[in-house]
Design a protein around this motif. Structure first.
Motif, PDB file in Angstrom:
ATOM      1  N   ASN A 271      29.815 -44.227  -2.448  1.00 14.49           N
ATOM      2  CA  ASN A 271      28.938 -45.277  -1.922  1.00 14.49           C
ATOM      3  C   ASN A 271      27.525 -44.791  -1.653  1.00 14.49           C
ATOM      4  OD1 ASN A 271      30.994 -47.163  -2.000  1.00 14.49           O
ATOM      5  ND2 ASN A 271      31.691 -46.720   0.085  1.00 14.49           N
ATOM      6  N   TYR A 272      27.390 -43.523  -1.251  1.00 10.46           N
ATOM      7  CA  TYR A 272      26.041 -42.995  -1.032  1.00 10.46           C
ATOM      8  C   TYR A 272      25.251 -42.977  -2.349  1.00 10.46           C
ATOM      9  CZ  TYR A 272      27.162 -41.551   3.721  1.00 10.46           C
ATOM     10  OH  TYR A 272      27.499 -41.550   5.044  1.00 10.46           O
ATOM     11  N   GLY A 273      25.943 -42.748  -3.443  1.00 18.79           N
ATOM     12  CA  GLY A 273      25.296 -42.767  -4.751  1.00 18.79           C
ATOM     13  C   GLY A 273      24.702 -44.119  -5.069  1.00 18.79           C
ATOM     14  N   TYR A 274      25.388 -45.184  -4.653  1.00 19.40           N
ATOM     15  CA  TYR A 274      24.879 -46.546  -4.878  1.00 19.40           C
ATOM     16  C   TYR A 274      23.545 -46.730  -4.155  1.00 19.40           C
ATOM     17  CZ  TYR A 274      24.765 -51.668  -5.031  1.00 19.40           C
ATOM     18  OH  TYR A 274      24.397 -52.978  -5.241  1.00 19.40           O
ATOM     19  N   SER A 275      23.488 -46.343  -2.892  1.00 19.33           N
ATOM     20  CA  SER A 275      22.269 -46.530  -2.095  1.00 19.33           C
ATOM     21  C   SER A 275      21.125 -45.670  -2.600  1.00 19.33           C
ATOM     22  CB  SER A 275      22.552 -46.202  -0.617  1.00 19.33           C
ATOM     23  OG  SER A 275      23.575 -47.025  -0.109  1.00 19.33           O
ATOM     24  N   ILE A 276      21.427 -44.399  -2.893  1.00 20.47           N
ATOM     25  CA  ILE A 276      20.380 -43.490  -3.361  1.00 20.47           C
ATOM     26  C   ILE A 276      19.822 -43.951  -4.700  1.00 20.47           C
ATOM     27  CG2 ILE A 276      19.917 -41.143  -4.172  1.00 20.47           C
ATOM     28  CD1 ILE A 276      21.990 -40.210  -2.057  1.00 20.47           C
ATOM     29  N   MET A 277      20.717 -44.340  -5.625  1.00 18.12           N
ATOM     30  CA  MET A 277      20.263 -44.782  -6.946  1.00 18.12           C
ATOM     31  C   MET A 277      19.453 -46.074  -6.846  1.00 18.12           C
ATOM     32  SD  MET A 277      19.907 -44.260 -10.124  1.00 18.12           S
ATOM     33  CE  MET A 277      20.822 -42.736 -10.177  1.00 18.12           C
ATOM     34  N   SER A 278      19.860 -46.988  -5.977  1.00 16.53           N
ATOM     35  CA  SER A 278      19.105 -48.235  -5.798  1.00 16.53           C
ATOM     36  C   SER A 278      17.676 -47.945  -5.360  1.00 16.53           C
ATOM     37  CB  SER A 278      19.795 -49.130  -4.762  1.00 16.53           C
ATOM     38  OG  SER A 278      21.069 -49.543  -5.210  1.00 16.53           O
ATOM     39  N   LEU A 279      17.534 -46.998  -4.426  1.00 22.29           N
ATOM     40  CA  LEU A 279      16.199 -46.648  -3.934  1.00 22.29           C
ATOM     41  C   LEU A 279      15.378 -45.950  -5.016  1.00 22.29           C
ATOM     42  CD1 LEU A 279      14.453 -46.758  -1.379  1.00 22.29           C
ATOM     43  CD2 LEU A 279      15.321 -44.494  -0.793  1.00 22.29           C
ATOM     44  N   LEU A 280      16.000 -45.014  -5.738  1.00 15.76           N
ATOM     45  CA  LEU A 280      15.291 -44.305  -6.803  1.00 15.76           C
ATOM     46  C   LEU A 280      14.849 -45.247  -7.917  1.00 15.76           C
ATOM     47  CD1 LEU A 280      17.394 -41.035  -7.153  1.00 15.76           C
ATOM     48  CD2 LEU A 280      15.079 -41.256  -6.224  1.00 15.76           C
ATOM     49  N   LEU A 281      15.694 -46.202  -8.254  1.00 15.50           N
ATOM     50  CA  LEU A 281      15.362 -47.135  -9.328  1.00 15.50           C
ATOM     51  C   LEU A 281      14.204 -48.045  -8.935  1.00 15.50           C
ATOM     52  CD1 LEU A 281      18.931 -48.014 -10.589  1.00 15.50           C
ATOM     53  CD2 LEU A 281      17.163 -46.793 -11.844  1.00 15.50           C
ATOM     54  N   PHE A 282      14.109 -48.352  -7.653  1.00 14.42           N
ATOM     55  CA  PHE A 282      12.952 -49.130  -7.215  1.00 14.42           C
ATOM     56  C   PHE A 282      11.664 -48.352  -7.455  1.00 14.42           C
ATOM     57  CE2 PHE A 282       9.851 -49.774  -3.746  1.00 14.42           C
ATOM     58  CZ  PHE A 282       9.392 -51.023  -4.139  1.00 14.42           C
ATOM     59  N   PHE A 283      11.677 -47.050  -7.133  1.00 11.34           N
ATOM     60  CA  PHE A 283      10.483 -46.242  -7.359  1.00 11.34           C
ATOM     61  C   PHE A 283      10.230 -46.015  -8.852  1.00 11.34           C
ATOM     62  CE2 PHE A 283      11.310 -45.051  -2.904  1.00 11.34           C
ATOM     63  CZ  PHE A 283      10.060 -45.339  -2.379  1.00 11.34           C
ATOM     64  N   ALA A 284      11.307 -45.979  -9.634  1.00  7.84           N
ATOM     65  CA  ALA A 284      11.149 -45.783 -11.075  1.00  7.84           C
ATOM     66  C   ALA A 284      10.383 -46.924 -11.722  1.00  7.84           C
ATOM     67  CB  ALA A 284      12.520 -45.627 -11.735  1.00  7.84           C
ATOM     68  N   VAL A 285      10.502 -48.118 -11.161  1.00 11.77           N
ATOM     69  CA  VAL A 285       9.811 -49.277 -11.737  1.00 11.77           C
ATOM     70  C   VAL A 285       8.297 -49.104 -11.693  1.00 11.77           C
ATOM     71  CG1 VAL A 285       9.527 -50.655  -9.641  1.00 11.77           C
ATOM     72  CG2 VAL A 285       9.880 -51.814 -11.796  1.00 11.77           C
ATOM     73  N   LEU A 286       7.837 -48.306 -10.762  1.00  8.38           N
ATOM     74  CA  LEU A 286       6.396 -48.149 -10.593  1.00  8.38           C
ATOM     75  C   LEU A 286       5.737 -47.555 -11.838  1.00  8.38           C
ATOM     76  CD1 LEU A 286       6.322 -46.854  -6.912  1.00  8.38           C
ATOM     77  CD2 LEU A 286       6.181 -49.207  -7.744  1.00  8.38           C
ATOM     78  N   ALA A 287       6.473 -46.751 -12.606  1.00  9.10           N
ATOM     79  CA  ALA A 287       5.897 -46.155 -13.811  1.00  9.10           C
ATOM     80  C   ALA A 287       5.526 -47.226 -14.827  1.00  9.10           C
ATOM     81  CB  ALA A 287       6.876 -45.151 -14.418  1.00  9.10           C
ATOM     82  N   TYR A 288       6.394 -48.229 -15.011  1.00 13.02           N
ATOM     83  CA  TYR A 288       6.083 -49.279 -15.986  1.00 13.02           C
ATOM     84  C   TYR A 288       4.956 -50.182 -15.486  1.00 13.02           C
ATOM     85  CZ  TYR A 288       6.560 -52.893 -19.475  1.00 13.02           C
ATOM     86  OH  TYR A 288       6.293 -53.779 -20.489  1.00 13.02           O
TER      87      TYR A 288
END
Length: 458
Positions: free
Chosen positions: A284-301
């Motif tokens: 479950n921690y992986g779900y939360s961490i990945m959700s947060l990282l993916l939000f920051f990943a959007v900034l590149a596009y």
């Protein structure tokens, strides 16, 4: 006097720009749409492989286009040089709107990943929309700090995003999830039904692979364009295709084909596919961490969209079909002073008119299909007009004329699929395309009047 942008980009910079233009948030979400439309694992993977081949053909064609005609805002000037300024204006008008919609769509995908981390009362479409808006505004200001700052920020964000994709691919080394959904993805088993399924699947695939064509907008800012542009495009697209195929195989291995579309409860779960995937082997921690990282990943596009598209406005102003203030450049920071806020405003307006990814997808890809097919078709004209360059050090693709022909036919197939699935989006897109012609006539008339007043001051 026309203000010029400086040659600042090397091979690594341009390769990262290619990867940035393509890897938005699509790969973290579009696999849901592709699987649902494909109806079977075979069609699913055929769509991704075919999309990669088409993207490679297009990238190599654009590499030659950029090598033969390396100018800032090349995606506009190619049309003007090879076809007619009116068509250049019309095509680039719809492409700018399409690209603004793509920035909005990707921002919405990224913001959607935060939804599961927020309290239930804040898990609304309005909150997602506001978070997406904040991402666009923040990176508007990042770009306004200067071109070098934008490029450095982009390089850092893209390295982070590639690491995220590799983390997703790590799922291949873990056992498959045991929480398989009871709900099954079903597809048409007839030949015609499978052809239609492939066409529908290619719509989201095309969105996910799209963006590399904007690389030629930086042609005037590359240090040695004839050598660097084709090399950066080739390596960029090779990285992208490899990562996309690995990512989708990881989704399939870990979640199963049905799990790409449905969560363990059998409910369609489109906005958290990558997070569910990581959760299946990290917890479950992986779900939360990945959700947060993916939000920051959007900034590149979002960042690269705000870097690239204002350069088309710059080129259109330089050609005299847009107001001259759009080509104003800050000499110190290399920022397009007015073109940048104009494009950002269009992205924000699009964000409020189309609230969801699905609303934007068909509309974006239909507009892109018109623009990309005609852009690739320009290579036939450009080869004749620049035949004197054939014996120089420019890049020439080896698969001519089959690569561009196959590319054009593929996008005609995608356009037909959109017309069959969503004729309203296709009709709106075509009406917008035609609507830019009177705007072109008006712009040309105003420009002629402006120039006449300069020649005959009273």
């Amino acid at each position: 006097m026309t203000q010029k942008l400086k040659n600042l980009l090397g091979t690594f910079d341009l390769t990262m720009i290619v990867v940035s233009l393509v890897i938005g948030m699509g790969i973290f979400r579009s696999s849901f749409n592709v699987a649902k439309d494909a109806g079977s694992p075979v069609i699913f993977f055929i769509a991704w492989i075919l999309g990669g081949i088409i993207a490679l053909f297009g990238a190599l064609t654009f590499a030659e286009i950029g090598s033969r005609y390396p100018v800032t805002g090349g995606f506009y000037k190619i049309y003007s040089y090879c076809y007619h300024p009116a068509l250049a204006f019309m095509i680039n008008g719809i492409i700018l709107i399409s690209n603004a919609a793509s920035v909005s769509a990707v921002a919405l995908i990224g913001a959607g990943y935060l939804r599961g981390l927020l309290p239930v009362t804040y898990q609304t479409e309005t909150v997602v929309q506001l978070v997406a808006l904040a991402a666009v505004i923040v990176f508007f200001f990042v770009n306004y700090l200067g071109f070098k700052m934008s490029v450095k920020t982009q390089n850092v964000l893209m390295v982070i995003k590639i690491l995220i994709v590799l983390f997703i691919c790590a799922g291949l080394f873990y056992p498959a999830s045991q929480a398989m959904p009871v709900q099954q993805v079903t597809g048409n088993t007839t030949f015609w039904g499978q052809v239609q399924a492939l066409g529908a699947a290619l719509i989201a695939v095309s969105f996910t692979y799209g963006g590399y064509q904007q690389t030629i907008n930086f042609g005037g800012e590359v240090q040695h364009p004839q050598r660097i542009i084709p090399k950066a495009i080739f390596w960029g697209i090779a990285i992208i295709v490899s990562l996309y195929l690995l990512t989708n195989w990881a989704y399939f291995h870990t979640l199963g084909f049905n799990g790409i579309v449905y969560n363990a409860a059998g409910i369609e779960s489109k906005s958290d596919l990558a997070a569910r995937h990581v959760q299946s082997y990290v917890g479950n921690y992986g779900y939360s961490i990945m959700s947060l990282l993916l939000f920051f990943a959007v900034l590149a596009y979002v960042n690269i969209g705000l870097m690239s598209n204002p350069r088309v406005l710059y080129a259109m102003a330089d050609e005299g079909v847009m107001p001259p203030f759009l080509k104003k450049v800050n000499e110190k920071s290399q920022v397009l002073v007015y073109a940048l806020p104009v494009f950002a405003a269009v992205a924000v307006i699009t964000l409020f008119f189309a609230r969801t990814f699905e609303e934007i997808l068909d509309y974006v890809i239909f507009l892109d299909s018109i623009g990309l097919a005609t852009a690739v078709g320009s290579i036939f004209i450009l080869r004749r007009k620049t035949a004197h360059l054939d014996n120089t050090n420019i890049y020439k693709m080896k698969g001519y004329p089959w690569m561009p022909v196959i590319y054009i036919l593929a996008y005609a197939f995608v356009s037909l699929s959109i017309i069959l699935r969503n004729p309203k989006s296709a009709l709106i897109g075509f009406a917008m395309f035609l609507g830019f012609y009177p705007l072109y006539l008006l712009s040309r008339k105003l420009n002629q009047t402006r120039n006449g007043n300069k020649r005959n001051p009273e």
